[in-house]
Design an enzyme around this catalytic site. Sequence first.
Site, PDB file in Angstrom:
ATOM      1  CD  GLU A 280       0.899  -6.561   2.902  1.00  0.00           C
ATOM      2  OE1 GLU A 280       1.870  -7.153   3.419  1.00  0.00           O
ATOM      3  OE2 GLU A 280       0.785  -5.324   2.925  1.00  0.00           O
TER       4      GLU A 280
ATOM      5  CG  HIS B 245      11.685   5.440   9.600  1.00  0.00           C
ATOM      6  ND1 HIS B 245      11.624   6.528   8.767  1.00  0.00           N
ATOM      7  CD2 HIS B 245      11.382   4.366   8.819  1.00  0.00           C
ATOM      8  CE1 HIS B 245      11.295   6.137   7.555  1.00  0.00           C
ATOM      9  NE2 HIS B 245      11.140   4.821   7.553  1.00  0.00           N
TER      10      HIS B 245
ATOM     11  CG  HIS C 121       8.348   4.151  10.501  1.00  0.00           C
ATOM     12  ND1 HIS C 121       7.807   4.225   9.241  1.00  0.00           N
ATOM     13  CD2 HIS C 121       8.629   2.861  10.708  1.00  0.00           C
ATOM     14  CE1 HIS C 121       7.780   3.017   8.710  1.00  0.00           C
ATOM     15  NE2 HIS C 121       8.261   2.168   9.582  1.00  0.00           N
TER      16      HIS C 121
ATOM     17  CD  GLU D 208       0.757   4.158   4.666  1.00  0.00           C
ATOM     18  OE1 GLU D 208      -0.115   4.833   5.267  1.00  0.00           O
ATOM     19  OE2 GLU D 208       1.978   4.400   4.748  1.00  0.00           O
TER      20      GLU D 208
ATOM     21  CG  ASP E  78      -0.115  -0.380   2.489  1.00  0.00           C
ATOM     22  OD1 ASP E  78       1.093  -0.102   2.505  1.00  0.00           O
ATOM     23  OD2 ASP E  78      -0.688  -0.946   3.441  1.00  0.00           O
TER      24      ASP E  78
ATOM     25  NE  ARG F 172       2.773  10.283   5.187  1.00  0.00           N
ATOM     26  CZ  ARG F 172       3.560  11.173   4.608  1.00  0.00           C
ATOM     27  NH1 ARG F 172       3.305  12.451   4.729  1.00  0.00           N
ATOM     28  NH2 ARG F 172       4.605  10.812   3.902  1.00  0.00           N
TER      29      ARG F 172
HETATM   30  N1  UDP Z   1      12.585  -4.080  10.080  1.00  0.00           N
HETATM   31  C1  UDP Z   1      13.960  -4.212   9.937  1.00  0.00           C
HETATM   32  N2  UDP Z   1      14.777  -3.322  10.563  1.00  0.00           N
HETATM   33  C2  UDP Z   1      14.324  -2.306  11.312  1.00  0.00           C
HETATM   34  C3  UDP Z   1      12.921  -2.174  11.475  1.00  0.00           C
HETATM   35  C4  UDP Z   1      12.073  -3.069  10.845  1.00  0.00           C
HETATM   36  O1  UDP Z   1      14.421  -5.150   9.282  1.00  0.00           O
HETATM   37  O2  UDP Z   1      15.132  -1.540  11.846  1.00  0.00           O
HETATM   38  C5  UDP Z   1      11.709  -4.997   9.335  1.00  0.00           C
HETATM   39  C6  UDP Z   1      10.653  -5.735  10.131  1.00  0.00           C
HETATM   40  O3  UDP Z   1      11.104  -7.005  10.516  1.00  0.00           O
HETATM   41  C7  UDP Z   1       9.490  -5.833   9.139  1.00  0.00           C
HETATM   42  C8  UDP Z   1       9.657  -4.619   8.273  1.00  0.00           C
HETATM   43  O4  UDP Z   1      10.995  -4.175   8.422  1.00  0.00           O
HETATM   44  O5  UDP Z   1       9.618  -6.953   8.291  1.00  0.00           O
HETATM   45  C9  UDP Z   1       8.685  -3.557   8.684  1.00  0.00           C
HETATM   46  O6  UDP Z   1       8.970  -2.392   8.055  1.00  0.00           O
HETATM   47  P1  UDP Z   1       8.221  -1.030   8.387  1.00  0.00           P
HETATM   48  O7  UDP Z   1       7.855  -1.000   9.830  1.00  0.00           O
HETATM   49  O8  UDP Z   1       9.093   0.026   7.838  1.00  0.00           O
HETATM   50  O9  UDP Z   1       6.939  -1.045   7.463  1.00  0.00           O
HETATM   51  P2  UDP Z   1       5.472  -1.579   7.657  1.00  0.00           P
HETATM   52  O10 UDP Z   1       5.570  -3.036   7.927  1.00  0.00           O
HETATM   53  O11 UDP Z   1       4.838  -0.811   8.760  1.00  0.00           O
HETATM   54  O12 UDP Z   1       4.814  -1.305   6.347  1.00  0.00           O
END
Ligand code: UDP
Length: 402
Positions: free
Chosen positions: A136, A260, A227, A150, A114, A229
């Site tokens: 997804e 982040h 992190h 998203e 998304d 928004r």
């Molecule tokens: N992750 C990582 N290193 C970090 C923080 C998160 O490898 O420092 C991984 C985590 O295991 C997951 C993904 O990144 O698979 C999540 O990313 P993020 O939180 O940026 O995005 P969201 O999942 O919220 O879309």
Amino acid sequence: MFDNVAPGTGKKVRNVVDWRMKVLVLFGTRPEAIKLAPVIHELRKRFFQTIVVSSSQHKHIIKPFLETLKVDVDFDLSVMRRNQSPNEVCSRVMAKLDRILESEQPDLILVQGDTTTALAGALAGFNRRIPVGHVEAGLRSGNLMSPFPEEMNRRVISQMASFHFAATEKNRRNLLSENVQSEKVFVTGNPVVDSLKYMLKNLKPHPDIAALIKKTDGKKRILVTTHRRESFGTAMTGNLKVLADFVYKRPDVCLFFPVHPNPNVKGVAKEILGGHDRIHLLEPLDYSDFLAIMKAAWLIVSDSGGVQEEAPSLGKPLLVIRENTERPEAIRSGVSKLVGSSPGALKQLLEENYAVDTWIKSVKEVANPFGDGKASARIVKIIEEKLASKPLSVRSIQGKLF
Ligand code: UDP
């Protein structure tokens, strides 16, 4: 016949195979790379030519992931600018991708999730009448403003996609309730579980991370990520203050926070959590480092989507610092609890579960409701059945392919 990169070797091979079809795979952020990497490998295994495009929406974060997950990028759109708006990302990705679509003429575009990159990719494909596959598909929070933007991105992508690869039955039902044709929806599981399983087989954290885990042996480790928004501002400041206070008051608790690089996060993290010896503010971590800390955690506090999908496989209790979640399956599995956006609620849950750790201790590895590690094989099989009418012919194999 085309040149391509031999999987796992990084070497260009020539005149090996009449590739079945060209599939353009687009990503721009860390979670998209994690979730599309196993699909890219599977496509290559099944003799599809892949064109891997990174928008580099999160340039510095994504780079180490591509190495870890053994993904070579064919085109880097380099759209990242400081503090740019989703509109700027969207327009830049569309304009740059359009030139690639024109020259490469892929048979299918795959986007994931998304993000604004995924939205722009789907729209660019639709405008050129190239079928779009959405990995997804069907997540819905029910609130257009959260997660923002998203929730709107994923709804709009569902209007344009020809193939909807849903992780769960619930995601499939969400799509059907919006009148997406059922023959275009496939429940495949989420390939995040494929990546996770691959990583866990051979977890090699960086020596500094391994040392930090060792140094905090015996402590209750809290892993924090935030992190999104919609968390920026009061909610994030309030939650971080609650966490700081909770750690300050309890010598047996420590905290890890891979921060982040978004300026809305970095500034407050440093201001509220900096300068305490039991609070470790870290740079964004490579996947193996993050998973090593996740495995060692006593409790996770996060607003991440991917972390909600990973926690069940690791059997780690997770407090979701959001008002809603499009992943209720993790709550139903007993692994995560929805905190809401009020810092008072987070404080109460932290204190309750520190005092009586029945829930924390009860959380065990459960059958992951988001997948079984075979999602990418299912996705590629469906693409094969629905699109790859061209019979495969392997003419000469120069060098080892796998
Ligand atoms: N992750 C990582 N290193 C970090 C923080 C998160 O490898 O420092 C991984 C985590 O295991 C997951 C993904 O990144 O698979 C999540 O990313 P993020 O939180 O940026 O995005 P969201 O999942 O919220 O879309």
